[in-house]
Design a protein around this motif. Structure first.
Motif, PDB file in Angstrom:
ATOM      1  N   ILE A  18       0.839  -1.202   0.000  1.00 62.86           N
ATOM      2  CA  ILE A  18       0.000   0.000   0.000  1.00 62.86           C
ATOM      3  C   ILE A  18       0.871   1.248   0.000  1.00 62.86           C
ATOM      4  CG2 ILE A  18      -1.643   1.333   1.365  1.00 62.86           C
ATOM      5  CD1 ILE A  18      -2.922  -1.278   2.241  1.00 62.86           C
ATOM      6  N   THR A  19       1.929   1.223   0.812  1.00 59.54           N
ATOM      7  CA  THR A  19       2.844   2.370   0.862  1.00 59.54           C
ATOM      8  C   THR A  19       3.491   2.611  -0.496  1.00 59.54           C
ATOM      9  OG1 THR A  19       3.312   1.984   3.214  1.00 59.54           O
ATOM     10  CG2 THR A  19       4.901   3.311   1.969  1.00 59.54           C
ATOM     11  N   ALA A  20       3.955   1.538  -1.136  1.00 61.78           N
ATOM     12  CA  ALA A  20       4.573   1.668  -2.456  1.00 61.78           C
ATOM     13  C   ALA A  20       3.563   2.181  -3.479  1.00 61.78           C
ATOM     14  CB  ALA A  20       5.140   0.324  -2.891  1.00 61.78           C
ATOM     15  N   PHE A  21       2.328   1.739  -3.376  1.00 63.74           N
ATOM     16  CA  PHE A  21       1.279   2.201  -4.292  1.00 63.74           C
ATOM     17  C   PHE A  21       1.060   3.701  -4.134  1.00 63.74           C
ATOM     18  CE2 PHE A  21      -3.228   3.043  -5.225  1.00 63.74           C
ATOM     19  CZ  PHE A  21      -3.310   2.567  -6.524  1.00 63.74           C
ATOM     20  N   ARG A  22       1.009   4.174  -2.902  1.00 62.77           N
ATOM     21  CA  ARG A  22       0.835   5.618  -2.667  1.00 62.77           C
ATOM     22  C   ARG A  22       2.014   6.410  -3.245  1.00 62.77           C
ATOM     23  NH1 ARG A  22      -0.204   4.345   2.974  1.00 62.77           N
ATOM     24  NH2 ARG A  22      -2.438   4.142   3.396  1.00 62.77           N
ATOM     25  N   LEU A  23       3.236   5.936  -2.947  1.00 64.24           N
ATOM     26  CA  LEU A  23       4.429   6.658  -3.393  1.00 64.24           C
ATOM     27  C   LEU A  23       4.549   6.696  -4.912  1.00 64.24           C
ATOM     28  CD1 LEU A  23       7.061   5.381  -0.785  1.00 64.24           C
ATOM     29  CD2 LEU A  23       5.940   7.627  -0.863  1.00 64.24           C
ATOM     30  N   ALA A  24       3.949   5.732  -5.580  1.00 61.48           N
ATOM     31  CA  ALA A  24       3.996   5.678  -7.045  1.00 61.48           C
ATOM     32  C   ALA A  24       2.840   6.459  -7.677  1.00 61.48           C
ATOM     33  CB  ALA A  24       3.956   4.227  -7.503  1.00 61.48           C
ATOM     34  N   ASN A  25       2.222   7.341  -6.921  1.00 65.94           N
ATOM     35  CA  ASN A  25       1.089   8.142  -7.407  1.00 65.94           C
ATOM     36  C   ASN A  25      -0.082   7.254  -7.851  1.00 65.94           C
ATOM     37  OD1 ASN A  25       2.284  10.715  -7.025  1.00 65.94           O
ATOM     38  ND2 ASN A  25       3.405  10.495  -8.948  1.00 65.94           N
ATOM     39  N   GLY A  26      -0.288   6.197  -7.066  1.00 71.59           N
ATOM     40  CA  GLY A  26      -1.363   5.279  -7.389  1.00 71.59           C
ATOM     41  C   GLY A  26      -2.732   5.931  -7.385  1.00 71.59           C
ATOM     42  N   TYR A  27      -2.949   6.880  -6.476  1.00 73.68           N
ATOM     43  CA  TYR A  27      -4.259   7.531  -6.414  1.00 73.68           C
ATOM     44  C   TYR A  27      -4.526   8.372  -7.659  1.00 73.68           C
ATOM     45  CZ  TYR A  27      -5.761   6.200  -1.736  1.00 73.68           C
ATOM     46  OH  TYR A  27      -6.213   5.492  -0.655  1.00 73.68           O
ATOM     47  N   ALA A  28      -3.483   8.995  -8.188  1.00 71.80           N
ATOM     48  CA  ALA A  28      -3.665   9.752  -9.427  1.00 71.80           C
ATOM     49  C   ALA A  28      -4.057   8.829 -10.574  1.00 71.80           C
ATOM     50  CB  ALA A  28      -2.380  10.512  -9.760  1.00 71.80           C
ATOM     51  N   ALA A  29      -3.460   7.635 -10.590  1.00 70.62           N
ATOM     52  CA  ALA A  29      -3.814   6.668 -11.630  1.00 70.62           C
ATOM     53  C   ALA A  29      -5.248   6.179 -11.451  1.00 70.62           C
ATOM     54  CB  ALA A  29      -2.844   5.484 -11.589  1.00 70.62           C
ATOM     55  N   LEU A  30      -5.689   6.019 -10.205  1.00 73.72           N
ATOM     56  CA  LEU A  30      -7.069   5.622  -9.940  1.00 73.72           C
ATOM     57  C   LEU A  30      -8.048   6.702 -10.407  1.00 73.72           C
ATOM     58  CD1 LEU A  30      -6.775   3.984  -6.399  1.00 73.72           C
ATOM     59  CD2 LEU A  30      -7.311   2.827  -8.549  1.00 73.72           C
ATOM     60  N   LYS A  31      -7.671   7.954 -10.201  1.00 67.97           N
ATOM     61  CA  LYS A  31      -8.528   9.049 -10.670  1.00 67.97           C
ATOM     62  C   LYS A  31      -8.671   8.998 -12.181  1.00 67.97           C
ATOM     63  CE  LYS A  31      -8.919  14.102 -10.713  1.00 67.97           C
ATOM     64  NZ  LYS A  31      -8.262  15.396 -10.335  1.00 67.97           N
ATOM     65  N   ASP A  32      -7.573   8.712 -12.869  1.00 66.70           N
ATOM     66  CA  ASP A  32      -7.621   8.598 -14.324  1.00 66.70           C
ATOM     67  C   ASP A  32      -8.513   7.437 -14.751  1.00 66.70           C
ATOM     68  OD1 ASP A  32      -6.621   9.300 -17.029  1.00 66.70           O
ATOM     69  OD2 ASP A  32      -5.681   7.334 -16.920  1.00 66.70           O
ATOM     70  N   ALA A  33      -8.458   6.331 -14.001  1.00 71.85           N
ATOM     71  CA  ALA A  33      -9.289   5.165 -14.326  1.00 71.85           C
ATOM     72  C   ALA A  33     -10.768   5.497 -14.187  1.00 71.85           C
ATOM     73  CB  ALA A  33      -8.910   3.990 -13.425  1.00 71.85           C
ATOM     74  N   LEU A  34     -11.113   6.328 -13.231  1.00 76.28           N
ATOM     75  CA  LEU A  34     -12.521   6.694 -13.046  1.00 76.28           C
ATOM     76  C   LEU A  34     -13.066   7.469 -14.243  1.00 76.28           C
ATOM     77  CD1 LEU A  34     -12.702   7.766  -9.287  1.00 76.28           C
ATOM     78  CD2 LEU A  34     -13.182   5.537 -10.316  1.00 76.28           C
TER      79      LEU A  34
END
Length: 388
Positions: A177-193
């Motif tokens: 989860i930490t690595a996902f956050r650091l890799a801008n995972g939330y920004a990628a999730l926003k794009d997926a939406l």
């Protein structure tokens, strides 16, 4: 035995005759022993041996396989078989021991989109509910490969499958989860939406809900990135699963109180209230059958309204929150597990390994002689697994 396979009726009669207590026990003759072992082994696959053979194929350069007539479809079928084997936790962990994990992860970069997608499917099965394999995939930079496919692959199916694998990889995995956050995972999730693909949207929404449910501090990140406005738009989707997944995420945000006063989601009061009222109006117009199917949506709408405005929604007074014959809701509903818990991995590893191998014909190797003309056809679900 006949040429078509083991004589199961004869085997059954032989077993009964030698185990029903009506005959004195005796030592098996060498001929009987040989017949019995052939009958049993004919339908048994040595899983480790087969996984080693698959690993050898995965390690072979693509150009060499093509020169030997191996097609992308053959590789997909092989990965489909591998996925069946690694449904057992023991077999999933053994894949690394026999050198198969790295070649599998390399298939995430294959030139064929279907192979990239299928490889992500296999990774999903390997890491589901399996901390050891999660660690091994993380150490092999598997998350990096999956994130690359999730964020930038030109094929939306590959992106969707990669997101599914990421969801399984980081579930109950704090370093992940930490690595996902650091890799801008939330920004990628926003794009997926913002995608037009509803399956992609669903997987993104389900992961968002899980992350927010596990760590409410992530609500700050989601709010700052502007997720609420996108999610409010998706809450009016024509796809019922997208609507429900969106409402689950909105409920997590609604229950995130700022300074113990009120929900920050309610700061966008006019748009939120309009959304909820539209959903209430839509629910009010539903047929009895549709109302029953929309039980979770009804509960979520009422819970969000209550969290934001400290009062029940009009669904209660209209008698639409709990229909006759339904139990009173226990909110918030626990829905995350059904999207992440694998149905087969829930079995004990030993149970998952029993009975399945004994019912399969020995599959043909991709390298070497082809199957005999009377070989049983491969199970028809291979195509279904590639195109769910």
């Amino acid at each position: 035995m006949s040429g078509g396979g083991p004589n199961w009726e004869g085997l059954f009669k032989w077993s009964v005759a030698h185990s029903d207590g009506t005959h004195a026990t005796r030592d098996l003759s060498e001929e009987d022993r040989k017949w019995f072992m052939e009958a049993m082994q004919a339908q048994t696959v040595d899983v480790i041996k087969r996984m080693k053979e698959i690993t050898l194929v995965m390690q072979t350069p693509e150009q060499v396989l093509e020169s030997q007539g191996v097609t992308a479809g053959d590789i997909e079928d092989m990965l489909d078989e591998l996925q069946e084997h690694v449904e057992s936790i023991d077999m999933a962990n053994d894949l690394h021991s026999i050198g198969g994990l790295l070649p599998l992860l390399n298939y995430l970069k294959n030139s064929h989109a279907n192979i990239r997608a299928k490889a992500a499917d296999v990774v999903t099965t390997i890491v589901q509910n399996n901390p050891r394999s999660q660690q091994l995939v993380m150490e092999a930079n598997g998350l990096e490969y999956l994130l690359s496919n999730f964020t930038s692959d030109p094929d939306v199916t590959v992106r969707t499958k990669a997101l599914g694998a990421i969801s399984s990889l980081i579930r109950h995995n704090k370093p992940g989860i930490t690595a996902f956050r650091l890799a801008n995972g939330y920004a990628a999730l926003k794009d997926a939406l913002s995608s037009d693909n509803v399956r992609f949207q669903r997987k993104a929404l389900n992961l968002i809900h899980y992350l927010l449910h596990e760590n409410s501090s992530d609500c700050n990140v989601v709010n700052e990135l502007g997720f609420p406005r996108i999610m409010m738009h998706l809450a009016a989707s024509d796809d019922a699963e997208v609507r429900e997944a969106t409402l689950r995420g909105l409920l997590e945000l609604a229950q995130d109180k700022e300074d113990g006063t009120g929900s920050r989601l309610a700061e966008d009061d006019e748009k939120l209230k309009q959304l909820l009222q539209e959903r209430i109006n839509g629910i009010n117009l539903m047929s009895p059958d549709d109302l029953g199917a929309a039980r979770e949506e009804r509960q979520l709408v009422d819970s969000i309204w209550n969290a934001c405005y400290n009062e029940p929604s009009s669904l209660r007074e209209k008698g639409l929150l709990v229909l006759p014959g339904e139990d009173a809701p226990m909110l918030p509903p626990d829905v995350a597990s059904r999207h992440f818990e694998p149905p087969l991995r829930a079995w004990a590893a030993a149970d998952a390994n029993k009975g399945s191998d004994a019912q399969k014909s020995k599959p043909p190797l991709l390298l070497g002689p082809g199957p005999p003309p009377d070989a049983a056809p491969r199970e028809e679900n291979a195509d279904a697994r590639r195109n769910p």
